[in-house]
Design an enzyme around this catalytic site. Structure first.
Site, PDB file in Angstrom:
ATOM      1  N   HIS A 241      38.749  37.244  46.927  1.00 24.07           N
ATOM      2  CA  HIS A 241      39.490  37.137  48.433  1.00 24.07           C
ATOM      3  C   HIS A 241      41.186  37.960  48.888  1.00 24.07           C
ATOM      4  O   HIS A 241      41.295  39.170  49.450  1.00 24.07           O
ATOM      5  CB  HIS A 241      40.411  35.410  48.183  1.00 24.07           C
ATOM      6  CG  HIS A 241      39.735  34.432  48.180  1.00 24.07           C
ATOM      7  ND1 HIS A 241      38.496  33.673  48.711  1.00 24.07           N
ATOM      8  CD2 HIS A 241      39.225  33.960  46.738  1.00 24.07           C
ATOM      9  CE1 HIS A 241      38.162  33.163  48.477  1.00 24.07           C
ATOM     10  NE2 HIS A 241      38.074  32.901  47.601  1.00 24.07           N
TER      11      HIS A 241
HETATM   12  C1  BDR Z   1      42.552  31.529  47.762  1.00 23.88           C
HETATM   13  O1  BDR Z   1      43.440  30.363  47.172  1.00 23.88           O
HETATM   14  C2  BDR Z   1      43.346  30.787  45.977  1.00 23.88           C
HETATM   15  O2  BDR Z   1      42.497  30.234  44.619  1.00 23.88           O
HETATM   16  C3  BDR Z   1      43.247  32.801  45.964  1.00 23.88           C
HETATM   17  O3  BDR Z   1      43.860  33.117  45.021  1.00 23.88           O
HETATM   18  C4  BDR Z   1      42.590  32.826  47.183  1.00 23.88           C
HETATM   19  O4  BDR Z   1      44.136  33.194  47.521  1.00 23.88           O
HETATM   20  C5  BDR Z   1      41.437  31.350  48.234  1.00 23.88           C
HETATM   21  O5  BDR Z   1      41.220  30.562  48.929  1.00 23.88           O
END
Ligand code: BDR
Ligand code: CA
Length: 316
Positions: A241
């Protein structure tokens, strides 16, 4: 050389946060002024240590790290260790921090950095929005030094932490609400976009094949992160992400954007922290306040990320 975009990364490392930091360090298009930390994927003390270790891995312990929020503006901290492991960054061994965090807290550091910067600074929020929300709430005088806020969070569609809410937006909706209502330029990189950024076996192979510790470490992080994504959400490969935000600063055309009115649900028995994105009507009632990431050029994204990681690893 062309002008470098000054940025501060506000984060909760986290495997994908770690790749985002490395991407920023390996990219001459951006200048990383500092890292601020928050609770989120783990407790803030762990997120801070993880950020310091990632900087040490890159040989860039000169970058200041400022400790941020231990919990949200309202309610209790809900942590993401169930995805990122006990440390928040489980997997391969990492070097120890080379330098303690600075004496200033995150909001103080952000205030000073923005005030003293000759040009406006881009704030990259890739964890819960608490530090940025508090900055705008308590220091409105820095508003004119914020070039934009680009955040990973929310979605135009489904959630991941709850059926409708993404983890970061669910973690502190009140802080997100401050940002969405701020009138500042805001870009949202939500799950609808980041679920296109999958670290497939081919991508992980390219990381391993770099032949240096940065590439190997990223490949092993993807192994741990991918295991969580398979166990919890039945993904075949993990969505990476957070680096999508940095990629969008380096090359905005790697993503297609749409302007939309975006708010977050502050109440809701089942929907707290859900982003409500008005994209489906031709004539929405409210003016657009956010550029929403819609489509990723997947090949260009991975070329950009992997070239930067390789450049960084070869030099460090
Ligand atoms: C987000 O939540 C975390 O697990 C990741 O770092 C990312 O920023 C994705 O939903
Ligand atoms: Ca994150």
């Amino acid at each position: 050389m062309a002008r470098r975009t000054p940025i501060v990364v506000d984060c909760d490392p986290g495997h994908d946060d770690a790749v985002a930091i490395l991407l920023a360090l390996g990219s001459p298009e951006v200048e990383l002024l500092g890292v601020t930390t928050t609770f989120g994927n783990c407790a803030v003390a762990d997120a801070t240590r993880n950020a310091q270790r990632v900087l040490a891995l890159a040989g860039r312990s000169d970058v200041p790290v400022a400790v941020g929020a231990a919990g949200p503006i309202a309610g209790d901290a809900d942590l993401g260790n169930y995805v990122h492991g006990t440390s928040g960054l489980d997997g391969p061994p990492l070097p120890e921090p080379q330098r303690p965090p600075i004496d200033e807290a995150a909001v103080e550091f952000l205030t000073r950095t923005l005030t003293s910067s000759p040009e406006a600074v881009t704030l990259v929020a890739i964890g819960p929005m608490t530090n940025i929300g508090l900055l705008l709430r308590d220091h409105p005088e820095v508003r004119n030094k914020v070039a934009e806020i680009i955040f990973m969070g929310g979605s135009t569609e489904r959630g991941n932490h709850t059926p409708t809410a993404e983890f970061n937006t669910h973690a502190d909706p009140e802080a997100l609400d401050i940002v969405l209502r701020s009138g500042l330029p805001v870009r949202m990189v939500g799950l609808n976009l980041t679920h296109q950024a999958l670290a497939t076996p081919g991508v992980v192979e390219r990381m391993s094949a770099m032949g240096h510790v940065v590439g190997r470490t990223c490949a092993e992080w993807m192994g741990f992160f991918g295991g969580s994504y398979n166990r919890i959400w039945e993904f075949e490969a993990p969505p990476v992400h957070d680096p999508c935000t940095i990629a969008a600063i380096i090359d905005p055309s790697v993503i297609e954007w749409r302007e939309a009115f975006v708010v977050t649900e502050l109440d809701g028995t089942w929907t707290r922290g859900t982003t409500v994105v008005d994209l489906f009507r031709r004539y929405p009632d409210q003016a657009a306040n956010v550029s929403v990431a819609m489509t990723l050029d997947v090949e260009r994204y991975w070329d950009l990320v992997l070239n930067s990681l390789d450049r960084l690893g070869a030099a460090s």
